[in-house]
Write an enzyme that holds these catalytic residues in place. Sequence first.
Site, PDB file in Angstrom:
ATOM      1  N   ASP A  99       0.821  -1.220   0.000  1.00 34.85           N
ATOM      2  CA  ASP A  99       0.000   0.000   0.000  1.00 34.85           C
ATOM      3  C   ASP A  99       0.848   1.260   0.000  1.00 34.85           C
ATOM      4  O   ASP A  99       0.658   2.160  -0.829  1.00 34.85           O
ATOM      5  CB  ASP A  99      -0.937   0.005   1.210  1.00 34.85           C
ATOM      6  N   ARG A 180      -0.206   5.414  17.542  1.00 36.05           N
ATOM      7  CA  ARG A 180      -0.472   6.343  16.449  1.00 36.05           C
ATOM      8  C   ARG A 180      -0.108   7.797  16.775  1.00 36.05           C
ATOM      9  O   ARG A 180       0.490   8.476  15.937  1.00 36.05           O
ATOM     10  CB  ARG A 180      -1.942   6.247  16.013  1.00 36.05           C
ATOM     11  N   ASP A 209      -7.556   4.308  12.767  1.00 37.77           N
ATOM     12  CA  ASP A 209      -6.244   4.950  12.676  1.00 37.77           C
ATOM     13  C   ASP A 209      -6.262   6.262  11.902  1.00 37.77           C
ATOM     14  O   ASP A 209      -5.498   7.176  12.190  1.00 37.77           O
ATOM     15  CB  ASP A 209      -5.227   3.998  12.053  1.00 37.77           C
ATOM     16  N   SER A 261      -4.491  -9.326   9.143  1.00 39.77           N
ATOM     17  CA  SER A 261      -4.008  -7.946   9.213  1.00 39.77           C
ATOM     18  C   SER A 261      -3.405  -7.762  10.599  1.00 39.77           C
ATOM     19  O   SER A 261      -4.103  -7.918  11.610  1.00 39.77           O
ATOM     20  CB  SER A 261      -5.169  -6.970   9.002  1.00 39.77           C
TER      21      SER A 261
END
Length: 481
Positions: A99, A180, A209, A261
């Site tokens: 990605d 994050r 996120d 994931s």
Amino acid sequence: MAQLQAITSLSSSKFAFVRSNPEPLRFSNASQEVGSRRSELHGQAISHSNWNLTKSSPCKAIKAVLKSEKEQIVSSSGNEGVISKKLNKVVLAYSGGLDTSVIVPWLRENYGCEVVCFTADVGQGIKELEGLEAKAKASGACQLVVKDLQEEFVKDYIFPCLRAGAIYERKYLLGTSMARPVIAKAMVDVAREVGADAVSHGCTGKGNDQVRFELTFFALNPHLHVVAPWREWDIQGREDAIEYAKKHNVPVPVTKKSIYSRDRNLWHLSHEGDILEDPANEPKKDMYMMSVEPEDAPDKPEYVEIGIVNGLPVSINGKEFSPASLLSTLNEIGGRHGVGRVDMVENRLVGMKSRGVYETPGGTILFAAVRELESLTLDRETIQVKDSLALKYAELVYAGRWFDPLRESMDAFMEKITETTTGSVVLKLYKGSVTVTGRKSPYSLYRQDISSFESGSIYDQADAAGFIRLYGLPTRVRAML
């Protein structure tokens, strides 16, 4: 008529506009004024819709089609039109996977900008960092910036949550939620260092996120533009991304695609997707990576003593460690005993429910230790208030509001209230379980001479009769009706 001269530089993809006649600008509405100011375009007024830009003067019209609402500017020199990309340089949160490798050329193609890739080391493992610079530059990035944030992550983000007792929806120890904001904060710092005017991330439009990254950007530098490709591009999945990469000569990462994931840092490892999408399915044994199966753990329990000062852990079995080293050591100890596995269905911030499995071996040990020590050092009312605030604290962190004044104010309360939470806790680790076996503190409110069943000078058992009569008065009155 004002004449505009567009000077382009193919090497940097930057556009400059020089106005030959310094007439004052006229705007037909406020949004046009803002758009023109942001673009630094000096010339006559431009009116626009989402899809077309038309010069609002009796002069020759200039029209262009915008691919999306990317705030591009249309200008003219004679009969030629030029589309100026708004962005100069973008800092991209970069992992080296498919990605983010595709996002690099996509940013350059759609925004005409330089791309600086940024990778934060928050303890995801050395293998995740290998060969990143070569991958980034092969994708078209002008440079890669890597920062080791492990100590900052544990000291300034994990430990405050630990001290606050923040747990989201009874189970989740906020592993991804805490990581994050420290990454996003570093991105803002890098943007300032390299002179970037935008930041970008690869978060999808369905997850939490995206909110965590962008709220941090807003809080620390509201002037930065934010680009979220998954909310803009036409790429729908892995196959589309691979096709785009091939078309733009971007080397596709050859790592095996995991069926899950995953997100890993020094605090935890999360698993989502595949069979886990059905809450009725039991996780497969080979999915776990930080911990052994509890039934396969050693048959002999291991005792570990955690030293705590002012509500924060400082030592293991009498040996002091830095925050990151302490957590890393406990991850290894807890992992070999199968400690810290959580399987839960949670409510995402965006509204949907999701199922996730988390491994947090070291964090589970630390939460048990700190909570147990507070049973000695905090009184009843304080514990009740602290626990109620911990719920809100966890919600704020989960929602990405780390730099919110409310969380910061609550953190000041937590720091003050745990000033006496100093001492040590002994825990027994055995086949997935964590059991407290001992605790002590120089500030303990526990008094053996008071708690003993023997009579003492401080507590006269006869006093209990009057207390019970007063405390039970409402009950007696209600019964007399």
